[in-house]
Each structure stands twice: as C-alpha cells, then as structure tokens.
Design an enzyme around this catalytic site. Structure first.
Site, mmCIF file in Angstrom:
data_model
loop_
_atom_site.group_PDB
_atom_site.id
_atom_site.type_symbol
_atom_site.label_atom_id
_atom_site.label_comp_id
_atom_site.label_asym_id
_atom_site.label_seq_id
_atom_site.Cartn_x
_atom_site.Cartn_y
_atom_site.Cartn_z
ATOM 1 N N GLU B 48 66.208 -19.929 34.799
ATOM 2 C CA GLU B 48 66.801 -21.157 35.331
ATOM 3 C C GLU B 48 67.010 -21.043 36.845
ATOM 4 O OE1 GLU B 48 70.889 -21.574 34.860
ATOM 5 O OE2 GLU B 48 70.800 -23.344 36.140
ATOM 6 N N ASP B 52 65.313 -23.987 39.030
ATOM 7 C CA ASP B 52 66.097 -24.819 39.937
ATOM 8 C C ASP B 52 65.358 -24.999 41.266
ATOM 9 O OD1 ASP B 52 68.435 -25.786 41.408
ATOM 10 O OD2 ASP B 52 68.724 -23.716 42.059
ATOM 11 N N ASP B 121 70.674 -27.194 32.588
ATOM 12 C CA ASP B 121 70.200 -25.810 32.714
ATOM 13 C C ASP B 121 68.869 -25.617 31.981
ATOM 14 O OD1 ASP B 121 72.470 -25.177 34.096
ATOM 15 O OD2 ASP B 121 73.367 -23.917 32.532
ATOM 16 N N GLU B 124 65.917 -27.071 33.730
ATOM 17 C CA GLU B 124 65.492 -26.198 34.832
ATOM 18 C C GLU B 124 64.810 -24.937 34.310
ATOM 19 O OE1 GLU B 124 68.743 -27.379 38.275
ATOM 20 O OE2 GLU B 124 69.188 -25.680 36.975
#
Lengths: 230, 230
Positions: B48, B52, B121, B124
């Site tokens: 993650e 991101d 989350d 991502e």
C-alpha cells in the site's frame, strides 16, 4: 537555456534534453513570466505538480525494494524525511540548480534564489521536466546519482526510532520481550537525569541517560543496537 | 486468492496476475496475519505504501496531460479530490474489492469490511500489487477504466472555485477585469444576506446571494459560467 547548464547536465549526469523548452519552463519562476509578458512564457508550477508525484514514486519504489524487511511505518518515515523541502533544496544546491533559475528583478532582490521553498520547487520541476522528456528510467538514473547515495550513507537515519529498530533487530528470530528498567535518577525535579538499562532475554544490552525516561530509553536502545550490529 | 476474484479481474479489467501471491498480500489485513501465525503471511501495508505513490503519479500524469490549460492550483485541488479516502473507498466498492479482503474474525465482527479507511488502503495496495506485477502501463489501463471516466463526467468538479473558473473562461481571449459590486444587503447582522453582481467588460453576467460576500460572489460566478457555457 544557458549552454553552460546544458553542458553541466551532460557532463555530470549524462542528461541531454530532446526538448530544451521543457527544461527552460522548469526553471522559470512566475516573477520572470510577469516581467516578460511578450515572451508568453509558462512558469514552472504545472511541471512541478507532476515532478512532485514523480519524486514520491521514485523514492517509494527505491525504499520498497531496498529495505524488504522494513515495515510500512518505517518506510513512510524515511520517505517523509527524503521527500521534503529541506532535502530537496539541498539536492538542488548540490546540482547548482540555484544558478539557473529565471527570476524577476524584485524576487532576485528579495533573495529568492537562495530560498529553500523555491529551490525545492525547482528540484521537483526539474525532475518533472526530465520525466516528460525522457521517462521514468532517466529519472531513476538521476535520482540514483543525487539522492540514493545519501540515503545509503545514513543521512536520513535520524528519523529512525532506535527502540523500534532494536525490537525489529531482536525479533528476527521470534518474539522477544524487551524492558527498560530505571536504574538511576539524579538531579533536581526541573533538571532530572534518568538512567535506564535495556534488557532482553535476561541480558543487559546497554544503558542510556537522558532528561526524560523516553530519551534515556532511546539512548539505551541506540547503544544496544550499535553493540549488536558490530 | 479466490478463483472467482481472479476471474472477475480477468473478465472485467483484462488483468491476469503473473504472481498471484502479490495480489493475495495486497488483500491481507494484519488481523488475518495475526490469526494465522503459522502461515507466515505479510499484510498489505508495504504494498500500500508503494500503491499510494503509484496512484498519486498516475492521476497527476493524467491531469497534467488532460488539462493543459489548468494552472497548478486547480490541478492540485482536483488531484486532492480524486486521491483521497472517500474516492478510493468508492472505487474499491465498485470493483468489489470489499468481498475479497482477508480479515481476522474480530475485525470482521467490527465491520471492517465496510470501513472506508480499509477500503481506501486496499484500493491503493491493489494498485501497488498491479504495478509490481505488471508495471506502469497496466496500472494506467486499470485507472483509465475505473477512475478517469468519473473525472470526465465531472464527479470531482465540486472542488472547483467558480470565481477562478470564470476568470479563466473570460481570459481565454486576453486580460479581463472582473468585479463583484454589492447590490443589496438585507437582514440582521447575525443573519445578513448579501447580493452581488458579477460584471466584466461593462456587462452584468450574473447575480448571486449568500450569507457572506464571498459566498455571494461564488454563487454569482457560478450563474455567469452556466450562462456563458450554454
């Protein structure tokens, strides 16, 4: 763009732009645009918007691959220490980017050329222009010359939390209980000195002193880590 | 990973993983890892961390290319509206990602599967795993299916500042002075109503009312824009 800068990019970093206008836009501040309305220039801000995200990913990808055992929190702290105004402005100075920014006369007088916020922007916009001109791999090569060696030399390790690091180090071989018993307290209440030990598996691994218990624990963990890693 | 999910990824998005373990890690929450210590699993957090940054760049690159006339401030506002928990959790639900998250029993009971922060989350981390498995172009194709159509349908245009938009619209043909004269003020001080007009090139383009002068100006600019764009 000035020939001396193009030569420097080529000689120091092996970079030769296909579209030099992108590089030029990346170094043009709005004050210069406003002073030269007839030139119909664009300032660096749009390219910086892109470069900011390019740096974030380039650094993230590097940290993810370089530190396969770091948990996410540690990667995030390290990334935040690298991708920030202090670091980027220092990188920009090292690359002599400050010399080539196109500024209006007022901003020049105000000392903008040495302002960290502007140098950080210019570092990002340079990276954005390199990404637009030559893609991801060219950015990776540049950042591998300018940024990653600093990371590997430990320039950003101050963000590390020694207690967490010690725990991670000791837990490589399974769960370990670590304790920090207070062994001494000295001085007046407003200037106390705490001394703690760090103990794991019944062994004293180190000792540290500080004005707070937390600081003493960090100092003790740092001592223990240094001993263990020697 | 469940076959039904692999089929869905293939049929809906044309995605077939080379390394399904990456996909599996991307959908594993720490509560599931803790409940199955013998499986020696990793949770999604490291992937993650990468995902991101991948999303940030993918969206930035799209906006930069798609809106060549948007100034940086507008690009940044639009990016912030797209790259955020509300949007990503909605995308995750649309992709049915909520169905395939591996949760511990306690988190399941607590309703984590429908929690926006977790869904964000997971969106991502899915993108991070896709990037690791198949690279940037595969991510761009996925995001072009799931995210960009929403942008083009105006789902994020609420973040736009109508006064700025009006100024940009009118300035396509050169500098324009826009003013917002106050034409009425009514009600008591603690519940005042302001009415302003928006005037450019000597012409009244619209009128708006609000509890502050700024709100009234935004309302007037919105009216003017709608008229001009009809």
């Amino acid at each position: 763009m000035e020939q001396v800068f193009l030569n420097e990019l080529r000689d120091r970093f092996g970079i030769e732009y296909q579209n030099v206008d992108l590089l030029s836009e990346a170094f043009t501040q709005s004050s210069y645009v406003n002073e030269h309305p007839n030139l119909k220039l664009q300032d660096y801000q749009r390219i910086e918007f892109l470069g900011d995200a390019v740096m974030e990913l380039t650094v993230s990808e590097y940290l993810y691959a370089k530190y396969p055992n770091y948990p996410e929190g540690k990667l995030t702290r390290l990334r935040a220490a690298i991708v920030c105004e202090d670091s980027f402005s220092a990188f920009a100075r090292e690359c002599h980017f400050d010399r080539y920014i196109k500024l209006g006369k007022g901003e020049e007088k105000n000392g903008a050329r040495d302002r960290n916020s502007l140098l950080c922007d210019i570092f990002e916009s340079f990276v954005g222009s390199l990404y637009l001109d030559q893609g991801k791999e060219a950015v990776q090569r540049f950042v591998a010359q300018v940024v990653f060696p600093k990371v590997e030399q430990g320039a950003f390790s101050y963000v590390m939390d020694h207690k967490t690091n010690l725990q991670e180090f000791l837990q490589k071989d399974g769960e370990v209980e670590i304790s920090y018993p207070l062994v001494a307290e000295a001085g007046p209440a407003n200037d106390a000195q705490f001394t703690v030990q760090v103990v794991a598996r019944g062994e004293v691994l180190g000792q540290g002193t500080g004005h707070t218990k937390k600081a003493a624990e960090q100092a003790a963990a740092e001592v223990a880590l240094r001993k263990l890693q020697d």
